[in-house]
Design a protein around this motif. Structure first.
Motif, PDB file in Angstrom:
ATOM      1  N   THR A 223       0.822  -1.212   0.000  1.00 30.11           N
ATOM      2  CA  THR A 223       0.000   0.000   0.000  1.00 30.11           C
ATOM      3  C   THR A 223       0.857   1.264   0.000  1.00 30.11           C
ATOM      4  N   TYR A 224       1.893   1.272   0.827  1.00 30.47           N
ATOM      5  CA  TYR A 224       2.714   2.471   0.975  1.00 30.47           C
ATOM      6  C   TYR A 224       4.022   2.409   0.179  1.00 30.47           C
ATOM      7  N   LYS A 225       4.200   1.342  -0.603  1.00 28.13           N
ATOM      8  CA  LYS A 225       5.412   1.179  -1.416  1.00 28.13           C
ATOM      9  C   LYS A 225       6.672   1.351  -0.570  1.00 28.13           C
ATOM     10  N   ILE A 226       6.699   0.592   0.526  1.00 32.81           N
ATOM     11  CA  ILE A 226       7.818   0.637   1.469  1.00 32.81           C
ATOM     12  C   ILE A 226       9.093   0.114   0.804  1.00 32.81           C
ATOM     13  N   GLU A 227      10.228   0.725   1.137  1.00 34.66           N
ATOM     14  CA  GLU A 227      11.500   0.359   0.511  1.00 34.66           C
ATOM     15  C   GLU A 227      12.463  -0.364   1.445  1.00 34.66           C
ATOM     16  N   SER A 228      12.281  -0.219   2.762  1.00 35.04           N
ATOM     17  CA  SER A 228      13.166  -0.946   3.692  1.00 35.04           C
ATOM     18  C   SER A 228      12.409  -1.385   4.931  1.00 35.04           C
ATOM     19  N   ILE A 229      12.792  -2.554   5.434  1.00 38.17           N
ATOM     20  CA  ILE A 229      12.235  -3.109   6.666  1.00 38.17           C
ATOM     21  C   ILE A 229      13.327  -3.900   7.377  1.00 38.17           C
ATOM     22  N   ILE A 230      13.095  -4.203   8.637  1.00 36.54           N
ATOM     23  CA  ILE A 230      13.981  -5.070   9.413  1.00 36.54           C
ATOM     24  C   ILE A 230      13.161  -6.259   9.887  1.00 36.54           C
ATOM     25  N   LEU A 231      13.677  -7.464   9.665  1.00 33.43           N
ATOM     26  CA  LEU A 231      12.978  -8.686  10.044  1.00 33.43           C
ATOM     27  C   LEU A 231      13.784  -9.515  11.026  1.00 33.43           C
ATOM     28  N   LEU A 232      13.080 -10.301  11.832  1.00 30.02           N
ATOM     29  CA  LEU A 232      13.681 -11.387  12.597  1.00 30.02           C
ATOM     30  C   LEU A 232      13.445 -12.680  11.813  1.00 30.02           C
ATOM     31  N   PRO A 233      14.247 -13.730  12.051  1.00 33.87           N
ATOM     32  CA  PRO A 233      14.130 -14.949  11.248  1.00 33.87           C
ATOM     33  C   PRO A 233      12.731 -15.557  11.197  1.00 33.87           C
ATOM     34  N   GLN A 234      12.013 -15.564  12.321  1.00 29.40           N
ATOM     35  CA  GLN A 234      10.694 -16.177  12.322  1.00 29.40           C
ATOM     36  C   GLN A 234       9.706 -15.384  11.458  1.00 29.40           C
ATOM     37  N   MET A 235       9.906 -14.063  11.362  1.00 26.92           N
ATOM     38  CA  MET A 235       9.074 -13.236  10.491  1.00 26.92           C
ATOM     39  C   MET A 235       9.374 -13.549   9.024  1.00 26.92           C
ATOM     40  N   LEU A 236      10.653 -13.701   8.704  1.00 28.93           N
ATOM     41  CA  LEU A 236      11.045 -14.058   7.338  1.00 28.93           C
ATOM     42  C   LEU A 236      10.420 -15.389   6.940  1.00 28.93           C
ATOM     43  N   HIS A 237      10.455 -16.349   7.838  1.00 31.99           N
ATOM     44  CA  HIS A 237       9.896 -17.673   7.561  1.00 31.99           C
ATOM     45  C   HIS A 237       8.412 -17.559   7.209  1.00 31.99           C
ATOM     46  N   SER A 238       7.677 -16.731   7.947  1.00 32.83           N
ATOM     47  CA  SER A 238       6.241 -16.556   7.683  1.00 32.83           C
ATOM     48  C   SER A 238       5.997 -15.904   6.332  1.00 32.83           C
ATOM     49  N   ILE A 239       6.808 -14.925   5.982  1.00 29.61           N
ATOM     50  CA  ILE A 239       6.658 -14.241   4.693  1.00 29.61           C
ATOM     51  C   ILE A 239       6.937 -15.190   3.535  1.00 29.61           C
ATOM     52  N   LEU A 240       7.987 -15.998   3.677  1.00 30.39           N
ATOM     53  CA  LEU A 240       8.355 -16.909   2.595  1.00 30.39           C
ATOM     54  C   LEU A 240       7.295 -17.984   2.358  1.00 30.39           C
ATOM     55  N   ASN A 241       6.484 -18.245   3.375  1.00 28.63           N
ATOM     56  CA  ASN A 241       5.436 -19.259   3.235  1.00 28.63           C
ATOM     57  C   ASN A 241       4.281 -18.795   2.350  1.00 28.63           C
ATOM     58  N   ILE A 242       4.183 -17.484   2.087  1.00 28.46           N
ATOM     59  CA  ILE A 242       2.998 -17.002   1.361  1.00 28.46           C
ATOM     60  C   ILE A 242       3.328 -16.209   0.100  1.00 28.46           C
ATOM     61  N   ILE A 243       4.599 -15.918  -0.178  1.00 23.30           N
ATOM     62  CA  ILE A 243       4.889 -15.136  -1.384  1.00 23.30           C
ATOM     63  C   ILE A 243       5.276 -16.040  -2.548  1.00 23.30           C
ATOM     64  N   GLU A 244       5.061 -15.512  -3.737  1.00 24.23           N
ATOM     65  CA  GLU A 244       5.431 -16.187  -4.983  1.00 24.23           C
ATOM     66  C   GLU A 244       6.669 -15.504  -5.554  1.00 24.23           C
ATOM     67  N   PRO A 245       7.355 -16.132  -6.523  1.00 22.58           N
ATOM     68  CA  PRO A 245       8.506 -15.469  -7.150  1.00 22.58           C
ATOM     69  C   PRO A 245       8.108 -14.095  -7.697  1.00 22.58           C
ATOM     70  N   ASN A 246       8.920 -13.084  -7.359  1.00 25.88           N
ATOM     71  CA  ASN A 246       8.674 -11.703  -7.785  1.00 25.88           C
ATOM     72  C   ASN A 246       7.266 -11.232  -7.452  1.00 25.88           C
ATOM     73  N   ASP A 247       6.826 -11.571  -6.273  1.00 22.84           N
ATOM     74  CA  ASP A 247       5.506 -11.193  -5.774  1.00 22.84           C
ATOM     75  C   ASP A 247       5.340  -9.671  -5.862  1.00 22.84           C
ATOM     76  N   PRO A 248       4.233  -9.180  -6.431  1.00 20.58           N
ATOM     77  CA  PRO A 248       4.047  -7.724  -6.564  1.00 20.58           C
ATOM     78  C   PRO A 248       4.043  -6.980  -5.238  1.00 20.58           C
ATOM     79  N   ARG A 249       3.727  -7.685  -4.146  1.00 20.52           N
ATOM     80  CA  ARG A 249       3.673  -7.023  -2.837  1.00 20.52           C
ATOM     81  C   ARG A 249       5.051  -6.651  -2.308  1.00 20.52           C
ATOM     82  N   ILE A 250       6.110  -7.222  -2.903  1.00 16.41           N
ATOM     83  CA  ILE A 250       7.463  -6.925  -2.403  1.00 16.41           C
ATOM     84  C   ILE A 250       8.298  -6.158  -3.422  1.00 16.41           C
TER      85      ILE A 250
END
Length: 483
Positions: A223-250
Motif C-alpha cells: 500500500t505504501y510502497k515501502i523500501e526498507s524493513i527489518i525482520l527477525l528470522p521467524q518473520m522471514l519464515h512466515s513471509i516466505l510461506n505465502i509469497i510467490e517469485p517476484n511477488d508484486p507485494r514486495i
C-alpha cells in the motif's frame, strides 16, 4: 543532549506535520516534573509519540528505559526498580497502580504519564541516554547503558553504508522497545532523510508480539510502497510461506535487513530466489546494535557481512569474536569492564575477504564424555539447511554422542527423518554425529519460555522440559538406530 547534527525539522514521520512540535511538547512535560532529570520509562505500542518521547529525552539528557510489552509483570517491575524510573509513559491509564505509580495520571498526546509515589532522587550518569533490557536466558533482564553518541554513531555508519540505495520509505516492523528498530530503523532513516512509517503493531500483522500475520504485513508494504524493513528470522519464515517469485507485494522493497538469531542459509537463499532483497547482519545491545551487515556491493551467503565503518573486530585464540569499544560496556548496577575489546560470547571466523561468520555461542559449547568440543549450531545448521525442519536443537554435553530435538515442517515418516540425519552425519566427523532424536510435542516459542524475544533458543529451559525423554534415550543403548 543530542550529539549529532540531526535537524528534527527535516526528520519525516508519515502522518506527522511537525515532529519538532511533538518533541517540544514532550520536552515540556518532562521539564515540568518534580525531578526533571530522573529516568523515564515507556511501555507503549509503536507510534510517532514514542519516537518523539525518545528524542525529547535525548534533547534534555534524560535516561529513557523502553519496557517491552512481551516482558512479564515481574520483569517489568524489575526494570522499573533497577533503573530507578520516576516517570512512566504508557498508552493505558489503568496500569500505573500495578507498578506503584500515582493513579492520578497526566497526558501528553496519546501517552499517559504518571510518577512513582514514593521516590528517592538519585544522581544520574549524564552520559546514559538509554537503558535497553534484554530478557536473555534468565528471568531477570539485564540492562545495557548507552549514550546518545553511541547510538547515533551506529546510525551514521548505516546511513553511509546504505546511501547508494537512496531509500525513501522505511516501515517499522519491530517494537520500538527493541534497540535494533530504534537505531537501524528510525535513527538511520532520519539521517538519510528517509520517511518513517510507524503504525500500531496490530496494524502491521502482529495480533500479539509473537503471532505474525505475514499477509497483513505485505499488504501494508504494498500500500505504501515501502523500501526498507527489518525482520527477525521467524518473520522471514512466515513471509516466505505465502509469497510467490517476484511477488508484486514486495516489488518496492530495496533492502530487507535480517537480524536476531542465526538464520539457515537455505532460508536466505529461498528469500533471494523469490525476489526478496535480504541482507543478514549481526549486532549486540552492548555495541548499540549493528556491528556488521551484508550489502548489495559486499555480500556473501552464510556470512553476517563485513564490519561497519566504525567497527573493528578480531577473533581470539579460542575463536571468540571480540569487538573494539571506544566506550566501555556499561551494565546497569555492575562495575564496568575496562577492557577495550568486548568479548561477545559468540564463536566465529573472518574469511580472507573480510566477511564475518558466526559459528555458535561459546557458552553453548558441548563437551562430550570423550572430551570432544562441539558447537551445537554446527550440526543444527546442517539439519536446518535441508528444509525439512522448522526448529532443531542438538544436545550431548557429558554424553557419548549427540541427540537432536526436532520439529518437522510437515508430516514426515520416521524413515525420512533418519535418512536426513544420516545425510547430515556424512558431513560431520564421527564425534559430532547425531545418533538419536526426539520429535517435539510443541514448537519452541517465547510464550512457553523456550525462546528469547529475538528467537534464540533457551537451551537450559528446553533441555529441562524434555529431560525425561532425553534420559530414556541415553540410558537405552538399543535405541542407537543411527549408528
Amino acid at each position: 543532549m543530542l550529539t549529532v547534527a540531526l535537524d528534527i525539522k527535516q526528520a519525516k514521520i508519515h502522518g506527522v506535520l511537525s515532529l519538532d512540535a511533538l518533541v517540544n511538547d514532550f520536552s515540556i512535560a518532562l521539564k515540568n516534573r518534580k525531578y526533571p532529570h530522573a529516568p523515564v520509562g515507556v511501555i507503549a505500542d509503536n507510534s510517532a509519540d514514542w519516537i518523539a518521547l525518545d528524542l525529547a529525552t535525548q534533547h534534555l539528557g534524560i535516561p529513557l528505559i523502553p519496557i517491552p510489552h512481551f516482558f512479564s509483570n515481574e520483569q517489568k517491575k524489575h526494570l522499573i526498580d533497577s533503573a530507578h524510573i520516576f516517570t512512566l509513559f504508557a498508552e493505558q491509564e489503568n496500569i500505573f497502580e500495578l507498578y506503584g505509580f500515582d493513579e492520578n495520571s497526566g497526558q501528553c498526546h496519546s501517552l499517559f504519564l504518571s510518577h512513582l509515589e514514593n521516590y528517592e532522587s538519585k544522581d544520574v550518569n549524564k552520559d546514559i541516554q538509554k537503558i535497553t533490557f534484554t530478557s536473555g536466558t534468565t528471568s531477570k533482564p539485564k540492562g545495557v547503558c548507552l549514550s546518545s553518541e553511541q547510538q547515533w554513531s551506529v546510525a551514521k555508519s548505516l546511513e553511509h553504508a546504505l546511501a547508494n540505495l537512496k531509500i525513501k520509505k522505511h516501515l517499522c516492523l519491530l517494537p520500538l522497545s527493541v534497540l535494533l528498530e530504534n537505531v537501524a530503523g528510525v535513527y538511520t532513516s532520519f539521517l538519510s532523510h528517509t520517511e518513517v512509517f510507524v503504525f500500531p503493531l496490530k496494524d502491521i500483522g502482529f495480533r500479539d508480539p509473537f503471532n505474525f500475520d505475514a499477509a497483513q504485513c505485505l499488504s501494508k508494504i504494498d500500500t505504501y510502497k515501502i523500501e526498507s524493513i527489518i525482520l527477525l528470522p521467524q518473520m522471514l519464515h512466515s513471509i516466505l510461506n505465502i509469497i510467490e517469485p517476484n511477488d508484486p507485494r514486495i516489488q518496492s522493497l530495496k533492502f530487507v535487513a535480517l537480524g536476531g538469531a542465526k538464520t539457515p542459509r537455505l532460508l536466505i537463499q529461498k528469500a533471494k530466489d523469490l525476489g526478496l532483497p535480504i541482507y543478514e547482519g549481526y549486532g549486540l545491545s552492548e555495541c548499540s546494535s549493528v556491528v556488521s551487515l551484508n550489502l548489495p556491493n559486499a555480500y556473501k551467503v552464510g556470512s553476517v557481512g563485513k564490519p561497519l565503518s566504525n567497527r573493528k573486530i578480531k577473533i581470539a585464540e579460542d575463536h571468540e569474536i571480540e569487538i573494539s569499544m571506544t566506550n566501555k560496556v556499561n551494565y546497569l548496577g555492575e562495575v564496568s569492564d575496562d577492557d577495550s575489546w568486548f568479548k561477545t560470547g559468540d564463536i566465529g571466523h573472518i574469511d580472507e575477504e573480510g566477511f564475518l561468520f558466526i559459528d555458535g555461542r561459546k557458552k553453548n559449547l558441548i563437551i562430550t564424555s570423550y572430551g570432544r568440543n562441539i558447537s551445537p549450531e554446527w550440526p543444527e545448521s546442517l539439519l536446518m539447511e535441508q528444509g525439512l525442519y522448522k526448529q532443531v536443537m542438538v544436545i550431548g554435553d557429558a554424553q557419548p554422542y549427540l541427540l537432536a530435538l526436532i520439529l518437522p515442517s510437515f508430516d514426515i515418516s520416521q524413515a525420512s527423518i533418519e535418512s536426513s540425519i544420516r545425510s547430515v552425519n556424512k558431513a560431520l566427523p564421527s564425534y559430532a554425529s547425531i545418533l538419536n532424536y526426539i520429535v517435539l510435542d510443541q514448537p519452541f516459542s517465547f510464550s512457553n519460555g523456550q525462546l528469547t524475544e529475538n528467537g534464540r533458543l533457551k537451551r537450559d529451559v528446553i533441555q529441562s522440559y524434555y529431560q525425561k525423554e532425553i534420559n530414556t534415550l541415553y540410558e537405552s543403548s538399543k535405541d542407537l538406530t543411527l549408528l
